[in-house]
Every structure is written in structure tokens, then in C-alpha cells.
Motif scaffolding. Structure first.
Motif, PDB file in Angstrom:
ATOM      1  N   SER A 328       1.111  -0.839  -0.232  1.00  0.00           N
ATOM      2  CA  SER A 328      -0.336   0.297  -0.041  1.00  0.00           C
ATOM      3  C   SER A 328       0.587   1.384   0.040  1.00  0.00           C
ATOM      4  O   SER A 328       0.123   2.280  -0.418  1.00  0.00           O
ATOM      5  N   SER A 329       1.708   1.555   0.609  1.00  0.00           N
ATOM      6  CA  SER A 329       2.763   2.437   0.702  1.00  0.00           C
ATOM      7  C   SER A 329       3.973   2.588  -1.014  1.00  0.00           C
ATOM      8  O   SER A 329       3.449   3.807  -1.466  1.00  0.00           O
ATOM      9  N   SER A 330       4.078   2.123  -0.876  1.00  0.00           N
ATOM     10  CA  SER A 330       5.072   1.631  -2.241  1.00  0.00           C
ATOM     11  C   SER A 330       4.010   1.252  -3.118  1.00  0.00           C
ATOM     12  O   SER A 330       4.711   3.083  -4.433  1.00  0.00           O
ATOM     13  N   SER A 331       2.799   1.809  -3.098  1.00  0.00           N
ATOM     14  CA  SER A 331       1.607   2.121  -4.336  1.00  0.00           C
ATOM     15  C   SER A 331       1.093   3.411  -3.796  1.00  0.00           C
ATOM     16  O   SER A 331       1.042   4.329  -5.299  1.00  0.00           O
ATOM     17  N   SER A 332       0.997   4.184  -2.764  1.00  0.00           N
ATOM     18  CA  SER A 332       1.221   5.425  -2.706  1.00  0.00           C
ATOM     19  C   SER A 332       2.087   6.311  -2.770  1.00  0.00           C
ATOM     20  O   SER A 332       1.731   7.507  -3.709  1.00  0.00           O
ATOM     21  N   ILE A 333       3.391   5.860  -2.825  1.00  0.00           N
ATOM     22  CA  ILE A 333       4.348   6.797  -2.889  1.00  0.00           C
ATOM     23  C   ILE A 333       4.729   7.037  -4.917  1.00  0.00           C
ATOM     24  O   ILE A 333       4.982   8.188  -5.197  1.00  0.00           O
ATOM     25  N   THR A 334       4.504   5.490  -5.637  1.00  0.00           N
ATOM     26  CA  THR A 334       4.415   5.709  -6.923  1.00  0.00           C
ATOM     27  C   THR A 334       3.491   6.944  -6.989  1.00  0.00           C
ATOM     28  O   THR A 334       3.472   7.631  -7.754  1.00  0.00           O
ATOM     29  N   GLU A 335       2.147   6.520  -6.337  1.00  0.00           N
ATOM     30  CA  GLU A 335       0.786   7.349  -7.255  1.00  0.00           C
ATOM     31  C   GLU A 335       1.345   9.037  -6.819  1.00  0.00           C
ATOM     32  O   GLU A 335       1.354   9.848  -7.716  1.00  0.00           O
ATOM     33  N   PHE A 336       2.782   9.564  -5.402  1.00  0.00           N
ATOM     34  CA  PHE A 336       2.537  10.347  -5.359  1.00  0.00           C
ATOM     35  C   PHE A 336       3.554  11.057  -6.079  1.00  0.00           C
ATOM     36  O   PHE A 336       3.679  12.512  -6.860  1.00  0.00           O
ATOM     37  N   ILE A 337       4.576  10.079  -7.494  1.00  0.00           N
ATOM     38  CA  ILE A 337       5.661  10.286  -7.646  1.00  0.00           C
ATOM     39  C   ILE A 337       4.568  10.456  -9.167  1.00  0.00           C
ATOM     40  O   ILE A 337       4.788  12.321 -10.034  1.00  0.00           O
ATOM     41  N   GLU A 338       3.737   9.976  -9.377  1.00  0.00           N
ATOM     42  CA  GLU A 338       3.252  10.749 -10.582  1.00  0.00           C
ATOM     43  C   GLU A 338       1.922  12.002 -10.918  1.00  0.00           C
ATOM     44  O   GLU A 338       2.532  12.451 -11.707  1.00  0.00           O
ATOM     45  N   ASP A 339       1.816  11.911  -9.717  1.00  0.00           N
ATOM     46  CA  ASP A 339       1.122  13.375  -9.296  1.00  0.00           C
ATOM     47  C   ASP A 339       2.124  14.980  -9.868  1.00  0.00           C
ATOM     48  O   ASP A 339       1.301  15.606 -10.376  1.00  0.00           O
ATOM     49  N   VAL A 340       2.562  14.321  -9.294  1.00  0.00           N
ATOM     50  CA  VAL A 340       4.127  15.512  -9.337  1.00  0.00           C
ATOM     51  C   VAL A 340       5.070  15.512 -10.649  1.00  0.00           C
ATOM     52  O   VAL A 340       4.580  16.540 -11.040  1.00  0.00           O
ATOM     53  N   ARG A 341       4.514  14.628 -11.479  1.00  0.00           N
ATOM     54  CA  ARG A 341       5.156  14.415 -13.069  1.00  0.00           C
ATOM     55  C   ARG A 341       4.185  15.238 -13.719  1.00  0.00           C
ATOM     56  O   ARG A 341       4.145  15.700 -14.932  1.00  0.00           O
ATOM     57  N   ASN A 342       2.454  15.039 -13.365  1.00  0.00           N
ATOM     58  CA  ASN A 342       1.230  15.462 -13.911  1.00  0.00           C
ATOM     59  C   ASN A 342       1.123  17.083 -13.375  1.00  0.00           C
ATOM     60  O   ASN A 342       0.183  18.073 -13.809  1.00  0.00           O
ATOM     61  N   GLY A 343       1.727  17.763 -12.942  1.00  0.00           N
ATOM     62  CA  GLY A 343       1.804  19.106 -11.814  1.00  0.00           C
ATOM     63  C   GLY A 343       1.286  19.128 -10.598  1.00  0.00           C
ATOM     64  O   GLY A 343       0.301  19.968 -10.407  1.00  0.00           O
TER      65      GLY A 343
END
Length: 345
Positions: A328-343
Motif C-alpha cells: 500500500s505505501s509503495s503504491s502510494s509513493i508511486t502515485e505521489f510521483i505520478e501526480d508530481v509529474r502531472n503537475g
């Protein structure tokens, strides 16, 4: 989490800002709730709250008034909490040093509130090299190596966890009366005592030499990882709590300051993985926890409790799996990185 003035800098440069919240998600929910209740139609002034408990969406149980952090019930400080909470809401999201499996109620409530996106990314712990080294560490480990498995009570109250002389003596008397093996990190703020004998009851060190050890600074993660440690008496700072859960060591709660009474309520009443020494304790109160309370608390900590052990094992598995690939936390970190990439959207 206290550097929210940097949001203005981020806004000036046109980049998204995020908060890293180092306490539990449930505490984040508490802070946001009292701010929203103050600013909204309810007009709640938490410093004048007269009820016995407060219902908060991120908690399964109403929070008793004694568990409110001391700083939020002080009129001279509460406005800074409201300001910080308002600043939190200006960010694109909040990273929390917690685990969805550990605080599902809080994470679900925060995620469904329509506010900031919340990323549970914990447990973020420094388990390698955080303890330092040296002769003292080697001596402590050598002593633990000679103790039977799961028989030692470890007492450690954080870098700010200093007690008055009267309280130190009560702890010593309670430990001696319990007859349990113990390893006690006893410090004066912010350094160690040159001679712990100056504050302990006369003859205590000699009488308990076979079963106990009083030290200054403690290599906490190394000690919690040791097979001889069977219980942890803690101030319930969130890092210490996560470390205890990571190593699967049962806790007895003795909060000192900040949000630690909330953490205590979370561990004892919500998660049901800890016992208590005194849940409502505060270092500011001047109260003294008696030797009888301490003896009773450490005995209860070291007793086998199947239900508590089962819950602790489940959360121990949860916090470890959270950081694995697909956790869950690994997926959440990945989601955060993608959100930063998307502004940050």
C-alpha cells in the motif's frame, strides 16, 4: 509540517507544494477537524470545549478530552494550529508517515473528505546507522545477549523524556518491586547523567544488578530488534511507535508531550495493541505516577495476551508489507510521483 511558509515560495515559482506530516493520519484528521469546526458554522473553540469527548471523523471512537494535546487547549497557541491547518489545505497533497493497514479509518475518512489528497507512505524509519556505535552500545548488546528471550522490559522516553527526581525514584521502586528484567534509558535533558546513582534510590543499582541495567543514551532500534526484549515502555512518539510495530514489540504507553496522548489513545483504544502506564500523563502537569502503577503496568505488559498479540502480529505484518513492491505505501509513493509529474493534480 511546521514550515508552511514555504508554500508561498512554491506559489511564487508556480510549482505544486506538498506537506510531509510526521505524526499519525488520525492526528492529522484531528487537527483538520478542529480547524474546520472553528472556522465553520459550528464555531468550535477547542480551548473552551467542556464535553468529555469529541467525535472526529478520522477516529473510530470519540476522543476523550484528556487526550487532547496540551498545545491545542492553550489560547496563546491554538491560533497557530488553526493557521497551520489552513495552510495544509492550500497544498496539493499531504504525505503521512503511516500505513493504510494501520490507520484505515483515518486514511479512508481523509480521502473521502473532499480535501487534500492524502498519501500514506510509511513507515519511514532509519533502521540502519541511526543508533550510532561505540563501547556503550556493545556493552548493552552483550548484556542483552545474556538474557532469556522476551524477558526484558525496555524503558525509553525519547530525546526530551526527562523526569523529576521524585518520578525517577518511583520508576526505580516500581521496577524493583516487579522483579522483572529491565533495561532503562535514564537521561536528563538533553544529556546523560554522569552518575545515575545520584538520582536513583540508594542501593538500587546494586540490588538490581542481576536483572537490570540503567543506561543513558540508548541505541533504540538495535535494542527493539533484540530477541531478549519482550516489552517497551515508551512516551509514544510516532517514530518510536512505528519502530515498535516494525519489530513486533508490545508497548506500554506513557505519553509526555505534543500529540503523544492522542497516540496513546490510538494504540490502546483504537488499535488495541498496547497497555498503559498512565494514558493521561503530561510532563507539564507535575503529577507523579506511583511505583504501584508502574509495577502493575510493566507486569501487565509482560503478561501473555493472545488477543493483543494477534493484533500486534497483524499490524507488524502490515507495516512491513506496505513498503514491498505492490504494498500500500509503495503504491502510494508511486502515485505521489505520478501526480508530481502531472503537475500536482
Amino acid at each position: 509540517m511546521f514550515c508552511t511558509s514555504m508554500i508561498d515560495v512554491a506559489d511564487e515559482f508556480g510549482v505544486p507544494s506538498f506537506i510531509f506530516f510526521t505524526s499519525p493520519a488520525s492526528v492529522l484528521g484531528f487537527i483538520l477537524h478542529i480547524q474546520a469546526s472553528h472556522d465553520g458554522e459550528e464555531g468550535l473553540d477547542i480551548t473552551e470545549f467542556e464535553g468529555t469527548e469529541l467525535a472526529v471523523p478520522s477516529w473510530a471512537n470519540p476522543i476523550p478530552r484528556w487526550a487532547f494535546p496540551n498545545n491545542v487547549v492553550k489560547k496563546e497557541l491554538i491560533q497557530s494550529f488553526y493557521r497551520i491547518a489552513r495552510d495544509f489545505r492550500r497544498t496539493k497533497g499531504i504525505l503521512v508517515n503511516s500505513v493504510k493497514e494501520l490507520e484505515s479509518c483515518a486514511v479512508d475518512a481523509l480521502s473521502s473528505s473532499g480535501g487534500n489528497k492524502v498519501y500514506p507512505v510509511g513507515p519511514i524509519l532509519n533502521l540502519k546507522g541511526a543508533d550510532g556505535g561505540g563501547t556503550k552500545k556493545e556493552e548493552v548488546i552483550e548484556w542483552l545477549d545474556r538474557q532469556p528471550k522476551s524477558t526484558v522490559v525496555f524503558l525509553c522516553f525519547g530525546s526530551m523524556g526527562a523526569f523529576r527526581e521524585e518520578q525517577v525514584r518511583e520508576i526505580a521502586n516500581g521496577l524493583e518491586a516487579s522483579g522483572l528484567r529491565f533495561l532503562w534509558s535514564l537521561r536528563r535533558r538533553p544529556t546523560d547523567y554522569e552518575d545515575v546513582g545520584e538520582i536513583l534510590p540508594e542501593g538500587f543499582v546494586e540490588r538490581t544488578a542481576e536483572v537490570g541495567r540503567v543506561i543513558g543514551w540508548a541505541p533504540q532500534t538495535t535494542i527493539l530488534a533484540h530477541r531478549a526484549v519482550g516489552g517497551f515502555v515508551s512516551h509514544c512518539g510516532w517514530n518510536s511507535t512505528l519502530e515498535s510495530l516494525w519489530f513486533g514489540v508490545p508497548m506500554a504507553t506513557w505519553p509526555m508531550y505534543a500529540e503523544q496522548k492522542l497516540n496513546t489513545f490510538l494504540l490502546v483504544n483504537e488499535l488495541e495493541v498496547a497497555t498503559e502506564i498512565r494514558m493521561s500523563y503530561s510532563s507539564e502537569s507535575g503529577e507523579t505516577v506511583t511505583a504501584k502503577e508502574i509495577e502493575r503496568g510493566v507486569r501487565r505488559l509482560m503478561e501473555r495476551d493472545g488477543s493483543r498479540e494477534e493484533k500486534l502480529k497483524r499490524f507488524n505484518d502490515g507495516v512491513r508489507k506496505a513498503l514491498m513492491d505492490g504494498g500500500s505505501s509503495s503504491s502510494s509513493i508511486t502515485e505521489f510521483i505520478e501526480d508530481v509529474r502531472n503537475g500536482g493534480t
